[in-house]
Design a protein around this motif. Structure first.
Motif, PDB file in Angstrom:
ATOM      1  N   GLN A  29       0.820  -1.214   0.000  1.00  0.00           N
ATOM      2  CA  GLN A  29       0.000   0.000   0.000  1.00  0.00           C
ATOM      3  C   GLN A  29       0.856   1.268   0.000  1.00  0.00           C
ATOM      4  O   GLN A  29       0.424   2.332  -0.458  1.00  0.00           O
ATOM      5  CB  GLN A  29      -0.923   0.003   1.223  1.00  0.00           C
ATOM      6  CG  GLN A  29      -1.988  -1.090   1.195  1.00  0.00           C
ATOM      7  CD  GLN A  29      -2.760  -1.177   2.512  1.00  0.00           C
ATOM      8  OE1 GLN A  29      -2.450  -0.460   3.459  1.00  0.00           O
ATOM      9  NE2 GLN A  29      -3.775  -2.062   2.525  1.00  0.00           N
ATOM     10  N   SER A  30       2.118   1.135   0.520  1.00  0.00           N
ATOM     11  CA  SER A  30       2.973   2.321   0.613  1.00  0.00           C
ATOM     12  C   SER A  30       3.859   2.526  -0.612  1.00  0.00           C
ATOM     13  O   SER A  30       4.624   3.503  -0.670  1.00  0.00           O
ATOM     14  CB  SER A  30       3.857   2.218   1.862  1.00  0.00           C
ATOM     15  OG  SER A  30       4.817   1.174   1.703  1.00  0.00           O
ATOM     16  N   VAL A  31       3.760   1.650  -1.600  1.00  0.00           N
ATOM     17  CA  VAL A  31       4.631   1.740  -2.785  1.00  0.00           C
ATOM     18  C   VAL A  31       4.468   3.067  -3.528  1.00  0.00           C
ATOM     19  O   VAL A  31       5.464   3.698  -3.928  1.00  0.00           O
ATOM     20  CB  VAL A  31       4.393   0.532  -3.715  1.00  0.00           C
ATOM     21  CG1 VAL A  31       5.074   0.751  -5.067  1.00  0.00           C
ATOM     22  CG2 VAL A  31       4.919  -0.744  -3.062  1.00  0.00           C
ATOM     23  N   PRO A  32       3.255   3.582  -3.751  1.00  0.00           N
ATOM     24  CA  PRO A  32       3.131   4.830  -4.525  1.00  0.00           C
ATOM     25  C   PRO A  32       3.685   6.063  -3.798  1.00  0.00           C
ATOM     26  O   PRO A  32       3.896   7.113  -4.411  1.00  0.00           O
ATOM     27  CB  PRO A  32       1.618   4.968  -4.735  1.00  0.00           C
ATOM     28  CG  PRO A  32       1.059   3.610  -4.477  1.00  0.00           C
ATOM     29  CD  PRO A  32       1.939   2.997  -3.472  1.00  0.00           C
ATOM     30  N   LEU A  33       3.923   5.945  -2.500  1.00  0.00           N
ATOM     31  CA  LEU A  33       4.324   7.113  -1.719  1.00  0.00           C
ATOM     32  C   LEU A  33       5.827   7.348  -1.823  1.00  0.00           C
ATOM     33  O   LEU A  33       6.619   6.430  -2.014  1.00  0.00           O
ATOM     34  CB  LEU A  33       3.932   6.916  -0.251  1.00  0.00           C
ATOM     35  CG  LEU A  33       2.438   6.650   0.039  1.00  0.00           C
ATOM     36  CD1 LEU A  33       2.232   6.393   1.519  1.00  0.00           C
ATOM     37  CD2 LEU A  33       1.581   7.832  -0.438  1.00  0.00           C
ATOM     38  N   GLU A  34       6.161   8.671  -1.686  1.00  0.00           N
ATOM     39  CA  GLU A  34       7.581   9.039  -1.591  1.00  0.00           C
ATOM     40  C   GLU A  34       8.136   8.522  -0.274  1.00  0.00           C
ATOM     41  O   GLU A  34       7.395   8.224   0.670  1.00  0.00           O
ATOM     42  CB  GLU A  34       7.741  10.554  -1.703  1.00  0.00           C
ATOM     43  CG  GLU A  34       7.275  11.126  -3.014  1.00  0.00           C
ATOM     44  CD  GLU A  34       8.148  10.692  -4.168  1.00  0.00           C
ATOM     45  OE1 GLU A  34       9.350  10.394  -3.916  1.00  0.00           O
ATOM     46  OE2 GLU A  34       7.635  10.615  -5.297  1.00  0.00           O
ATOM     47  N   LEU A  35       9.479   8.445  -0.211  1.00  0.00           N
ATOM     48  CA  LEU A  35      10.129   7.858   0.959  1.00  0.00           C
ATOM     49  C   LEU A  35       9.738   8.513   2.267  1.00  0.00           C
ATOM     50  O   LEU A  35       9.412   7.816   3.222  1.00  0.00           O
ATOM     51  CB  LEU A  35      11.660   7.883   0.784  1.00  0.00           C
ATOM     52  CG  LEU A  35      12.449   7.187   1.906  1.00  0.00           C
ATOM     53  CD1 LEU A  35      12.036   5.719   2.022  1.00  0.00           C
ATOM     54  CD2 LEU A  35      13.944   7.307   1.655  1.00  0.00           C
ATOM     55  N   PRO A  36       9.719   9.886   2.344  1.00  0.00           N
ATOM     56  CA  PRO A  36       9.318  10.478   3.621  1.00  0.00           C
ATOM     57  C   PRO A  36       7.879  10.128   3.996  1.00  0.00           C
ATOM     58  O   PRO A  36       7.587   9.821   5.155  1.00  0.00           O
ATOM     59  CB  PRO A  36       9.499  11.969   3.393  1.00  0.00           C
ATOM     60  CG  PRO A  36      10.503  12.071   2.310  1.00  0.00           C
ATOM     61  CD  PRO A  36      10.208  10.930   1.406  1.00  0.00           C
TER      62      PRO A  36
END
Length: 418
Positions: A52-59
């Motif tokens: 679920q967190s793949v599309p998000l930027e690292l921060p």
């Protein structure tokens, strides 16, 4: 050996410990399986959150993961080397693409003693996600196993320590039986075994006092018996008639012989002296017994096959003398019949059957009589039985065809008493 209480207790505790070890091993295996199932679930949940967190930027990804209870760390080689695989085989419940990534090494699920790690080796940059405190193994089984093991060993030691005085008691009794020397145990504890040891000490002290009193009594009575005999023998030179002198000499000699015989008899029956075993001629012993009783030839009828017996010849004369004396005393015709078949010697006399309840065992008790007889002390059968028991011989009795038959089986002579 297998009847030893110490061996039984040891085997009981050994079986208990093995059963406890097997039980804890089963519990340990079940806990490992439960922890594996829990880690598989936690790993699956973490992979779902990561997807679920793949599309998000690292921060933003870091923040998203922290909100779901995870943390991110730098995958330093030194840290990675301290970790180990969380699963021995890839969980079957995971999706095929996850299982393929795990086979290719792009996803590694690792753990240490406390935390679960998912290492994304091909991410840019490589990512190490941590789920804290889910890999902890419960310590209570190990603590409980060690505690119960220590308690079991301690209980075993306390029981053996409590029962160990039994060996001391056994050794003391065995030594008393073999050497006649008793070493007091003198236990000061208050448990049941100590009470038994103190009661044994008290009983043996009284027994020793009785033995000393018996020795003193015998010493005194023998002295009192010998004194008039000695006086009589000293008076013999003043008797002029040779016939009367000869009769008195024989009487004094036989009295001295009887006293010596009584001393030896007492020593054998009390166990302080073992029978002096030698080959004996039954006919010669019977002739000696006949002479001691001053019997006429017609009062005894012999049928002896001449088979020798191994016994203490001196005291066996007393056995034969008492059996002959009893047979004549209670015979309706004043006669005794003695027959021998190998080691079996039978003394028979005609007479009425014993009263109801009268047995060989009861008449073998000291100071008991078959009939009221003021000239009898009731010791004859007791002396006979005591001497035969000391030889490991057997005395049997039967009444048949109007005859009382006492059967002395002079077989298996005593070599050593157990």
């Amino acid at each position: 050996m297998f009847q030893s209480i110490f061996l039984r207790i040891t085997l009981f505790f050994l079986v208990t410990f093995v059963a406890m070890w097997i039980g804890f091993f089963a519990i340990h295996q079940k806990l490992i399986q439960e922890q594996t199932d829990r880690l598989e679930k936690e790993g699956g949940d973490l992979l779902l959150v990561l997807r679920q967190s793949v599309p998000l930027e690292l921060p933003l990804r870091r923040t998203f993961l922290q909100e779901h209870g995870y943390s991110i760390a730098e995958p330093h080689p030194a840290l990675i080397q301290t970790l180990r695989n969380a699963f021995e085989v890839i969980p079957t419940r995971y999706p095929e693409e996850i299982k393929d990534s795990m086979r290719e090494g792009r996803i590694q699920i690792l753990k240490d003693d406390n935390h679960l790690y998912i290492y994304l080796t091909k991410a840019t940059p490589p990512l190490l996600v941590i789920k804290a405190d889910v890999a902890k193994a419960p310590l209570w089984p190990d603590i409980l196993f060690v505690s119960l093991s220590v308690a079991l060993v301690l209980l075993y030691w306390l029981i053996i320590k409590t029962l160990f005085p039994l060996k001391t008691i056994t050794q003391a009794i065995t030594r008393y039986g073999s050497e006649g020397v008793y070493t007091p145990i003198q236990s000061r504890k208050k448990d049941e075994i100590s009470l038994v040891s103190r009661a044994l000490d008290s009983a043996m002290e009284k027994n020793q006092a009785l033995l000393e009193a018996r020795k003193l009594f015998l010493r005194n009575i023998m002295h009192e018996l010998k004194t008039p005999i000695t006086v009589g023998k000293l008076s013999l030179p003043f008797i002029k008639k040779s016939e009367e002198k000869s009769i008195l000499e024989r009487a004094f000699f036989r009295m001295e012989h009887l006293i010596a015989e009584l001393v030896r008899l007492e020593q054998i029956t009390s166990g302080s002296l073992a029978p002096h075993l030698q080959t004996c001629d039954p006919k010669a012993l019977l002739e000696r017994a006949k002479g001691l009783l001053f019997l006429r030839d017609e009062a005894i009828e012999l049928s002896i096959d001449g088979t020798p017996i191994v016994a203490d010849c001196e005291v066996m004369v007393t056995v034969f003398k008492n059996l002959i004396d009893n047979a004549i005393k209670y015979s309706s015709e004043g006669k005794v019949y003695v027959s021998q078949t190998k080691e079996c010697i039978v003394f028979s006399n005609r007479g009425e059957a014993w009263p109801s309840g009268c047995t060989l065992q009861s008449l073998s008790e000291p100071f008991l009589h078959q009939h009221e007889n003021q000239n009898s002390f009731g010791l004859g059968l007791y002396i006979i039985k005591s001497i035969l028991d000391a030889h490991n011989f057997t005395l049997n009795y039967r009444y048949e065809e109007g005859f009382h038959r006492f059967e002395a089986v002079c077989l298996n002579p005593l070599c050593a008493l157990d």
